[in-house]
Design a protein around this motif. Structure first.
Motif, PDB file in Angstrom:
ATOM      1  N   GLY A 255       0.802  -1.218   0.000  1.00  0.00           N
ATOM      2  CA  GLY A 255       0.000   0.000   0.000  1.00  0.00           C
ATOM      3  C   GLY A 255       0.832   1.264   0.000  1.00  0.00           C
ATOM      4  N   VAL A 256       1.777   1.366   0.943  1.00  0.00           N
ATOM      5  CA  VAL A 256       2.625   2.552   1.024  1.00  0.00           C
ATOM      6  C   VAL A 256       3.606   2.585  -0.145  1.00  0.00           C
ATOM      7  CG1 VAL A 256       4.367   3.774   2.384  1.00  0.00           C
ATOM      8  CG2 VAL A 256       2.408   2.706   3.528  1.00  0.00           C
ATOM      9  N   GLY A 257       4.195   1.454  -0.457  1.00  0.00           N
ATOM     10  CA  GLY A 257       5.173   1.396  -1.532  1.00  0.00           C
ATOM     11  C   GLY A 257       4.614   1.815  -2.875  1.00  0.00           C
ATOM     12  N   SER A 258       3.405   1.376  -3.196  1.00  0.00           N
ATOM     13  CA  SER A 258       2.807   1.730  -4.490  1.00  0.00           C
ATOM     14  C   SER A 258       2.532   3.224  -4.580  1.00  0.00           C
ATOM     15  CB  SER A 258       1.515   0.925  -4.713  1.00  0.00           C
ATOM     16  OG  SER A 258       0.552   1.184  -3.708  1.00  0.00           O
ATOM     17  N   MET A 259       2.224   3.862  -3.459  1.00  0.00           N
ATOM     18  CA  MET A 259       2.079   5.318  -3.447  1.00  0.00           C
ATOM     19  C   MET A 259       3.448   5.996  -3.549  1.00  0.00           C
ATOM     20  SD  MET A 259      -1.141   6.318  -3.123  1.00  0.00           S
ATOM     21  CE  MET A 259      -1.601   5.004  -4.248  1.00  0.00           C
ATOM     22  N   ALA A 260       4.439   5.448  -2.858  1.00  0.00           N
ATOM     23  CA  ALA A 260       5.773   6.061  -2.839  1.00  0.00           C
ATOM     24  C   ALA A 260       6.404   6.079  -4.232  1.00  0.00           C
ATOM     25  CB  ALA A 260       6.680   5.328  -1.858  1.00  0.00           C
ATOM     26  N   ILE A 261       6.265   4.991  -4.967  1.00  0.00           N
ATOM     27  CA  ILE A 261       6.822   4.950  -6.319  1.00  0.00           C
ATOM     28  C   ILE A 261       6.202   6.052  -7.181  1.00  0.00           C
ATOM     29  CG2 ILE A 261       6.899   3.617  -8.472  1.00  0.00           C
ATOM     30  CD1 ILE A 261       7.158   1.086  -6.729  1.00  0.00           C
ATOM     31  N   GLN A 262       4.886   6.150  -7.136  1.00  0.00           N
ATOM     32  CA  GLN A 262       4.197   7.141  -7.964  1.00  0.00           C
ATOM     33  C   GLN A 262       4.552   8.575  -7.561  1.00  0.00           C
ATOM     34  OE1 GLN A 262      -0.063   6.114  -9.068  1.00  0.00           O
ATOM     35  NE2 GLN A 262       0.240   4.747  -7.338  1.00  0.00           N
ATOM     36  N   LEU A 263       4.597   8.837  -6.255  1.00  0.00           N
ATOM     37  CA  LEU A 263       4.903  10.187  -5.787  1.00  0.00           C
ATOM     38  C   LEU A 263       6.350  10.573  -6.109  1.00  0.00           C
ATOM     39  CD1 LEU A 263       3.077  10.115  -2.331  1.00  0.00           C
ATOM     40  CD2 LEU A 263       2.475  11.554  -4.293  1.00  0.00           C
ATOM     41  N   ALA A 264       7.273   9.616  -5.976  1.00  0.00           N
ATOM     42  CA  ALA A 264       8.676   9.894  -6.283  1.00  0.00           C
ATOM     43  C   ALA A 264       8.855  10.195  -7.772  1.00  0.00           C
ATOM     44  CB  ALA A 264       9.551   8.714  -5.859  1.00  0.00           C
ATOM     45  N   LYS A 265       8.178   9.438  -8.632  1.00  0.00           N
ATOM     46  CA  LYS A 265       8.262   9.694 -10.073  1.00  0.00           C
ATOM     47  C   LYS A 265       7.661  11.048 -10.416  1.00  0.00           C
ATOM     48  CE  LYS A 265       9.636   7.902 -12.994  1.00  0.00           C
ATOM     49  NZ  LYS A 265      11.004   8.077 -13.580  1.00  0.00           N
ATOM     50  N   HIS A 266       6.553  11.376  -9.762  1.00  0.00           N
ATOM     51  CA  HIS A 266       5.910  12.675 -10.003  1.00  0.00           C
ATOM     52  C   HIS A 266       6.858  13.820  -9.629  1.00  0.00           C
ATOM     53  CE1 HIS A 266       3.339  16.157  -8.840  1.00  0.00           C
ATOM     54  NE2 HIS A 266       2.788  15.870  -9.991  1.00  0.00           N
ATOM     55  N   ALA A 267       7.697  13.589  -8.623  1.00  0.00           N
ATOM     56  CA  ALA A 267       8.654  14.610  -8.176  1.00  0.00           C
ATOM     57  C   ALA A 267       9.891  14.681  -9.064  1.00  0.00           C
ATOM     58  CB  ALA A 267       9.065  14.346  -6.734  1.00  0.00           C
ATOM     59  N   GLY A 268      10.003  13.773 -10.035  1.00  0.00           N
ATOM     60  CA  GLY A 268      11.135  13.797 -10.947  1.00  0.00           C
ATOM     61  C   GLY A 268      12.337  13.007 -10.494  1.00  0.00           C
ATOM     62  N   ALA A 269      12.150  12.096  -9.542  1.00  0.00           N
ATOM     63  CA  ALA A 269      13.257  11.273  -9.048  1.00  0.00           C
ATOM     64  C   ALA A 269      13.458  10.047  -9.933  1.00  0.00           C
ATOM     65  CB  ALA A 269      12.987  10.839  -7.611  1.00  0.00           C
ATOM     66  N   TYR A 270      14.644   9.459  -9.830  1.00  0.00           N
ATOM     67  CA  TYR A 270      14.943   8.166 -10.451  1.00  0.00           C
ATOM     68  C   TYR A 270      14.617   7.111  -9.399  1.00  0.00           C
ATOM     69  CZ  TYR A 270      17.507   4.394 -12.766  1.00  0.00           C
ATOM     70  OH  TYR A 270      17.857   3.211 -13.375  1.00  0.00           O
ATOM     71  N   VAL A 271      13.734   6.161  -9.747  1.00  0.00           N
ATOM     72  CA  VAL A 271      13.164   5.259  -8.742  1.00  0.00           C
ATOM     73  C   VAL A 271      13.543   3.802  -9.002  1.00  0.00           C
ATOM     74  CG1 VAL A 271      11.034   4.439  -7.651  1.00  0.00           C
ATOM     75  CG2 VAL A 271      11.200   6.820  -8.440  1.00  0.00           C
ATOM     76  N   ALA A 272      14.096   3.182  -7.980  1.00  0.00           N
ATOM     77  CA  ALA A 272      14.316   1.739  -7.973  1.00  0.00           C
ATOM     78  C   ALA A 272      13.418   1.124  -6.912  1.00  0.00           C
ATOM     79  CB  ALA A 272      15.777   1.409  -7.668  1.00  0.00           C
ATOM     80  N   SER A 273      13.046  -0.126  -7.128  1.00  0.00           N
ATOM     81  CA  SER A 273      12.224  -0.810  -6.129  1.00  0.00           C
ATOM     82  C   SER A 273      12.587  -2.286  -6.101  1.00  0.00           C
ATOM     83  CB  SER A 273      10.732  -0.645  -6.435  1.00  0.00           C
ATOM     84  OG  SER A 273       9.942  -1.201  -5.395  1.00  0.00           O
TER      85      SER A 273
END
Length: 306
Positions: free
Chosen positions: A152-170
């Motif tokens: 639940g938290v992780g799926s929100m975190a990925i989306q919010l981080a991408k929206h902020a322009g970060a490079y995201v690994a999971s």
């Protein structure tokens, strides 16, 4: 009204459907007719008594925190809301047909999502936001690793981080690799057959939603001066000099929740609901059993009313 009540600390069998009195509305509160409830991992831990030394319950106790529904009564000092408003809110004791919430913890439900989706994003999005931007101070073009990205938290975190322009690994299991990529992860490490410390390096932030050995090994992928932000608590003996740590503690905020609902309205953020269950005793018990496994994709929501 009907509510799910616990009389003692213990296992999922403690969750019992009972008739209780409808809550009274304070002068700065609203009464919400509950349409949907999101279940959270913290709630099974509360049920078990993990936090009884710092947050002891008076029994009988109604669990629950995240709710979406319709306002049916407003306190005499309430000016923000009116009867009939469709809302989402943080409200103690949401495992019930009615609950009360402070008017400042209530947010209008976006018209483009249903009540089940609205309930599902409350704690998850605020926890993710806190871990990323308040504790983690993530900014555009920085690199963030999110452990447990399918939850639940992780799926929100990925989306919010991408929206902020970060490079995201999971990190995730084999069955969740494609799902994590669909959420926006730039790189996904299948922890069942890859060692994330061997493929990820020089990250600015790790958001830890797993804990244990995964948390301790995460220091290896962080650059000096980076941050490890954990929603499951920092293991003190695992700390590494030169790395900042933060144990995520969410302060409920109607203002923050409003920012998040605007992203839902614009389609830049989507709710991830794994399963919707009816408002029945055994379904709450089943939801808690699933949450205890620590392997739930998205959110389990209880639908009270259509």
């Amino acid at each position: 009204m009907k509510a799910i009540v616990i009389e003692h600390y213990g296992g999922p069998e403690q969750l019992k459907l009972n008739e209780v009195s409808k809550p009274n509305v304070g002068e700065n509160e609203v009464l919400i007719e509950v349409y949907a409830i999101a279940t959270n991992p913290a709630e099974w831990k509360m049920r078990e008594g993990y936090f009884k030394d710092v947050m002891p319950f008076t029994f009988p106790h109604i669990l629950g925190y995240d709710v979406a529904g319709v306002i049916r009564e407003v306190g005499r000092n309430v000016s923000k809301w009116k009867i009939g408003d469709a809302v989402l809110a943080t409200a103690n004791g949401s495992y019930a047909e009615f609950t009360v919430a402070d008017e400042n913890q209530v947010v209008a439900k976006p018209e483009n999502i249903n009540f089940n989706e609205a309930a599902s994003i409350i704690s998850t999005s605020m926890t993710a936001w806190t871990a990323l931007f308040i504790d983690g101070k993530l900014t555009k073009d920085q690199k963030v690793l999110i452990h447990g990205g399918a939850g639940g938290v992780g799926s929100m975190a990925i989306q919010l981080a991408k929206h902020a322009g970060a490079y995201v690994a999971s990190t995730g299991s084999t069955s969740n690799v494609n799902f994590l990529k669909e959420l926006g992860a730039d790189v996904v490490v299948d922890y069942t057959n890859e060692d994330f410390t061997k493929v990820l390096h020089d990250y600015d932030l790790v958001v830890d939603l797993v804990g244990g050995e995964t948390q301790i090994r995460s220091y290896q992928v962080l650059k000096k001066g980076g941050t490890l932000s954990s929603a499951v608590g920092i293991i003190e003996e695992g700390k590494v000099e030169g790395i900042h740590t933060a144990s995520v503690w969410v302060q409920p905020s109607g203002e923050l929740l409003t920012k998040i609902t605007k992203l839902l309205e614009s389609g830049e953020l989507r709710a991830v609901v794994k399963e919707v269950l009816p408002f029945e005793e055994d379904k709450f018990q089943r939801a808690h059993e699933q949450l205890q496994t620590g392997h739930t994709r998205g959110k389990i929501v209880i639908q009270v009313k259509e």
